[in-house]
Design a protein around this motif. Structure first.
Motif, PDB file in Angstrom:
ATOM      1  N   PRO A 331     -79.489 -84.768  15.777  1.00 41.82           N
ATOM      2  CA  PRO A 331     -78.084 -84.500  15.426  1.00 41.82           C
ATOM      3  C   PRO A 331     -77.911 -83.122  14.780  1.00 41.82           C
ATOM      4  CG  PRO A 331     -78.772 -86.682  14.697  1.00 41.82           C
ATOM      5  CD  PRO A 331     -80.015 -85.969  15.117  1.00 41.82           C
ATOM      6  N   ILE A 332     -76.703 -82.616  14.837  1.00 44.94           N
ATOM      7  CA  ILE A 332     -76.350 -81.354  14.175  1.00 44.94           C
ATOM      8  C   ILE A 332     -75.377 -81.684  13.051  1.00 44.94           C
ATOM      9  CG2 ILE A 332     -75.121 -79.168  14.426  1.00 44.94           C
ATOM     10  CD1 ILE A 332     -76.269 -78.909  17.191  1.00 44.94           C
ATOM     11  N   TYR A 333     -75.679 -81.216  11.857  1.00 40.94           N
ATOM     12  CA  TYR A 333     -74.874 -81.529  10.681  1.00 40.94           C
ATOM     13  C   TYR A 333     -73.552 -80.764  10.732  1.00 40.94           C
ATOM     14  CZ  TYR A 333     -79.681 -82.567   9.423  1.00 40.94           C
ATOM     15  OH  TYR A 333     -80.979 -83.024   9.442  1.00 40.94           O
ATOM     16  N   VAL A 334     -72.467 -81.469  10.446  1.00 35.87           N
ATOM     17  CA  VAL A 334     -71.150 -80.831  10.310  1.00 35.87           C
ATOM     18  C   VAL A 334     -70.772 -80.752   8.832  1.00 35.87           C
ATOM     19  CG1 VAL A 334     -68.701 -80.938  10.925  1.00 35.87           C
ATOM     20  CG2 VAL A 334     -70.456 -81.621  12.602  1.00 35.87           C
ATOM     21  N   VAL A 335     -70.825 -81.874   8.124  1.00 38.44           N
ATOM     22  CA  VAL A 335     -70.572 -81.882   6.680  1.00 38.44           C
ATOM     23  C   VAL A 335     -71.501 -82.889   6.009  1.00 38.44           C
ATOM     24  CG1 VAL A 335     -68.206 -80.989   6.487  1.00 38.44           C
ATOM     25  CG2 VAL A 335     -68.561 -83.351   7.208  1.00 38.44           C
ATOM     26  N   ARG A 336     -72.015 -82.512   4.843  1.00 41.02           N
ATOM     27  CA  ARG A 336     -72.894 -83.389   4.062  1.00 41.02           C
ATOM     28  C   ARG A 336     -72.392 -83.469   2.622  1.00 41.02           C
ATOM     29  NH1 ARG A 336     -77.644 -82.213   2.747  1.00 41.02           N
ATOM     30  NH2 ARG A 336     -77.876 -80.016   3.311  1.00 41.02           N
ATOM     31  N   LEU A 337     -72.793 -84.523   1.936  1.00 39.93           N
ATOM     32  CA  LEU A 337     -72.302 -84.765   0.589  1.00 39.93           C
ATOM     33  C   LEU A 337     -72.754 -83.686  -0.394  1.00 39.93           C
ATOM     34  CD1 LEU A 337     -70.702 -86.710  -1.232  1.00 39.93           C
ATOM     35  CD2 LEU A 337     -72.861 -87.901  -1.692  1.00 39.93           C
ATOM     36  N   ALA A 338     -73.984 -83.198  -0.250  1.00 40.75           N
ATOM     37  CA  ALA A 338     -74.470 -82.174  -1.184  1.00 40.75           C
ATOM     38  C   ALA A 338     -73.545 -80.969  -1.193  1.00 40.75           C
ATOM     39  CB  ALA A 338     -75.886 -81.759  -0.804  1.00 40.75           C
ATOM     40  N   GLU A 339     -72.984 -80.626  -0.048  1.00 42.16           N
ATOM     41  CA  GLU A 339     -72.042 -79.506  -0.007  1.00 42.16           C
ATOM     42  C   GLU A 339     -70.817 -79.796  -0.862  1.00 42.16           C
ATOM     43  OE1 GLU A 339     -69.325 -76.794   3.048  1.00 42.16           O
ATOM     44  OE2 GLU A 339     -70.387 -78.557   3.813  1.00 42.16           O
ATOM     45  N   MET A 340     -70.356 -81.035  -0.889  1.00 41.60           N
ATOM     46  CA  MET A 340     -69.187 -81.373  -1.684  1.00 41.60           C
ATOM     47  C   MET A 340     -69.474 -81.161  -3.175  1.00 41.60           C
ATOM     48  SD  MET A 340     -66.958 -82.107   0.606  1.00 41.60           S
ATOM     49  CE  MET A 340     -67.834 -80.893   1.618  1.00 41.60           C
ATOM     50  N   TYR A 341     -70.677 -81.512  -3.624  1.00 39.49           N
ATOM     51  CA  TYR A 341     -71.056 -81.265  -5.016  1.00 39.49           C
ATOM     52  C   TYR A 341     -71.048 -79.771  -5.318  1.00 39.49           C
ATOM     53  CZ  TYR A 341     -72.428 -86.091  -6.090  1.00 39.49           C
ATOM     54  OH  TYR A 341     -72.415 -87.440  -6.343  1.00 39.49           O
ATOM     55  N   LEU A 342     -71.558 -78.968  -4.399  1.00 41.22           N
ATOM     56  CA  LEU A 342     -71.627 -77.529  -4.630  1.00 41.22           C
ATOM     57  C   LEU A 342     -70.251 -76.876  -4.516  1.00 41.22           C
ATOM     58  CD1 LEU A 342     -74.972 -76.774  -2.766  1.00 41.22           C
ATOM     59  CD2 LEU A 342     -74.594 -77.058  -5.227  1.00 41.22           C
ATOM     60  N   ILE A 343     -69.401 -77.395  -3.632  1.00 43.31           N
ATOM     61  CA  ILE A 343     -68.016 -76.906  -3.577  1.00 43.31           C
ATOM     62  C   ILE A 343     -67.300 -77.209  -4.885  1.00 43.31           C
ATOM     63  CG2 ILE A 343     -65.743 -77.334  -2.523  1.00 43.31           C
ATOM     64  CD1 ILE A 343     -67.160 -77.562   0.168  1.00 43.31           C
ATOM     65  N   SER A 344     -67.448 -78.442  -5.378  1.00 46.48           N
ATOM     66  CA  SER A 344     -66.809 -78.816  -6.635  1.00 46.48           C
ATOM     67  C   SER A 344     -67.300 -77.941  -7.775  1.00 46.48           C
ATOM     68  CB  SER A 344     -67.077 -80.289  -6.936  1.00 46.48           C
ATOM     69  OG  SER A 344     -66.418 -80.689  -8.120  1.00 46.48           O
ATOM     70  N   ALA A 345     -68.612 -77.667  -7.802  1.00 47.41           N
ATOM     71  CA  ALA A 345     -69.175 -76.824  -8.863  1.00 47.41           C
ATOM     72  C   ALA A 345     -68.610 -75.416  -8.798  1.00 47.41           C
ATOM     73  CB  ALA A 345     -70.697 -76.789  -8.739  1.00 47.41           C
TER      74      ALA A 345
END
Length: 452
Positions: A331-345
């Motif tokens: 699979p190819i990643y589109v969005v992952r949860l870790a990115e949401m943590y880093l966006i919030s930060a």
């Protein structure tokens, strides 16, 4: 004179018969909206997912690491010179890869436009109609997102049309993406499988877009909604997530491939021939990326592998898209949860007026770091977060946009990307890819980007 869209339409129609069990007819020519059934709409949605996979073009999957190659995560080694142009930030307007990166998103946009038109005019059950619209609005937004991040403003096409149209501005393109993602949130169902588009996936992509647009309040809002949804969880087993992304609770949405389709050959270009599944060592990892790892970071052993002499072409290579069977099915990643943590930060960092000890910012950043075997930090600035993004989201097609949107730490009047290309003797014009010349030839209203 035919417009660019007519060409893209033809490409989409020609490509589809080669896909097993995919719709092979022009949807609007073969289906009257009032006669569409749930089975018909399912086939139309299969067409959208097919376009999300490969854009209807050969080697489109290579667009999923082109940002890493334009930036400082990958480098060019072998004989496929179009990759060399991207790596050198010196892309010619007839580069065959970037031609496909321009055409591919319009294929998914065209199919999405068809579904939106048909679904809105149909008498389908409300739940079926909303699901179709949610998928189509997300896919259309994702298509424009892929275009604007590489090429800048592009023609916004919301219906099937033969009209030649000029380019919209970058701001207008981003605004259309936001409008479509908000509609996707309203229509798509909540996630049941990360192999399918969901309202949470739309929120995650919207958080990313708002971060790029420096709308930090909304970036944090949607990232936090995904984090707090209870649908996902950060994992301490990074290796397991990379081995089996589909069904993993940290992956919000990934584009799924099967061995039968065999359409994701990223491993073939990224891996060394001695790695499981083989490869051609076309795009080794840049040494600066290896140097960016901190001690004890569990991600290094999962993301990259060192090949040492006497093996040919020694160096570091990507194993993130591992496929031991060589079946082009990862699979190819589109969005992952870790990115949401880093966006919030990152959003909280700016909301708090760049307070390096802001508790909310540090909490979100450290939740990722500690899951990856690193110690929590007691202070962090923008570049701490950007460095964390570089490692966590490596080879997921985000690095070039991150460099373009981030001021250089030593020359803040310029972006990190501008300083990077200038170090190669290039100019600020090279931050955008050229509009393919063959598309300008059939639609002269597509004004070329400066410098090409």
């Amino acid at each position: 004179m035919r417009s660019v869209f007519i060409i893209l339409m033809a490409l989409g129609i020609v490509a589809m018969p080669s896909c097993k069990k995919k719709l092979d007819l022009n949807p609007t020519a073969s289906l009257a909206p009032e006669t569409v059934t749930a089975n018909d709409i399912g086939k139309l949605l299969n067409g959208i997912y097919d376009a999300l996979q490969n854009g209807g073009t050969t080697f489109y999957y290579l667009s999923d690491v082109t940002e890493d190659l334009s930036a400082d995560n990958l480098r060019y080694r072998a004989t496929f010179f179009q990759h060399g142009e991207v790596d050198n930030n010196a892309i010619l307007s007839n580069n065959v890869l970037t031609e496909r990166y321009f055409i591919g998103p319009y294929n998914m946009i065209q199919r999405s436009n068809d579904v939106i038109e048909i679904a809105e005019a149909s008498s389908l059950p409300e739940a079926t109609k909303k699901n179709a619209l949610g998928v189509a609005y997300f896919a259309r937004a994702f298509g424009y997102y892929r275009l604007v991040t590489l090429f800048g403003g592009v023609p916004i096409l919301l219906t099937r049309s033969i009209e030649q149209v000029p380019r919209n501005t970058e701001a207008e393109t981003y605004n259309q993406i936001i409008v479509d993602l908000l509609k996707a949130i309203d229509n798509a169902p909540s996630v049941t499988s990360n192999a399918y588009i969901s309202s949470e996936a739309a929120k995650a992509l919207l958080a990313r877009v708002y971060l790029i647009r420096k709308d930090y309040q909304n970036a944090k809002k949607y990232a936090e909604e995904v984090i707090n949804s209870g649908k996902f969880a950060l994992t301490t087993n990074y290796e397991a997530m990379l081995n089996s992304p589909i069904g993993n609770p940290e992956v919000i949405f990934a584009r799924q491939f099967t061995p039968t389709e065999g359409e994701n050959s990223l491993y073939f270009f990224l891996q060394h021939p001695t790695m499981p599944g083989s490869g051609r060592a076309e795009l080794p990892v840049d040494n600066s990326f290896i140097a960016a790892f901190e001690p004890n970071d569990i991600r290094r052993a999962s993301i990259v592998q060192e090949i040492v002499a006497p093996a040919s072409n020694p160096g570091w290579y990507v194993k993130k898209y591992r496929d031991p069977a060589g079946a082009a099915a990862h699979p190819i990643y589109v969005v992952r949860l870790a990115e949401m943590y880093l966006i919030s930060a990152e959003a909280e960092y700016f909301i708090s007026n760049m307070n390096t000890t802001n508790a909310q910012m540090l909490n979100r950043l450290n939740e990722v770091r500690t899951k990856r075997g690193l110690t929590a930090v007691t202070s962090a600035d923008l570049y701490t977060i950007i460095r964390e993004r570089r490692i966590e989201l490596a080879f997921e097609n985000l690095r070039w946009t991150d460099l373009k949107r981030t001021p250089d730490p030593t020359t803040t009047s310029k972006s990190m990307a501008q300083v990077y290309v200038e170090s190669k003797g290039r100019t600020v014009n090279d931050l955008l890819y050229p509009i393919p010349q063959n598309q300008i030839d059939v639609n002269p209203k597509l004004v070329q980007n400066p410098g090409y």
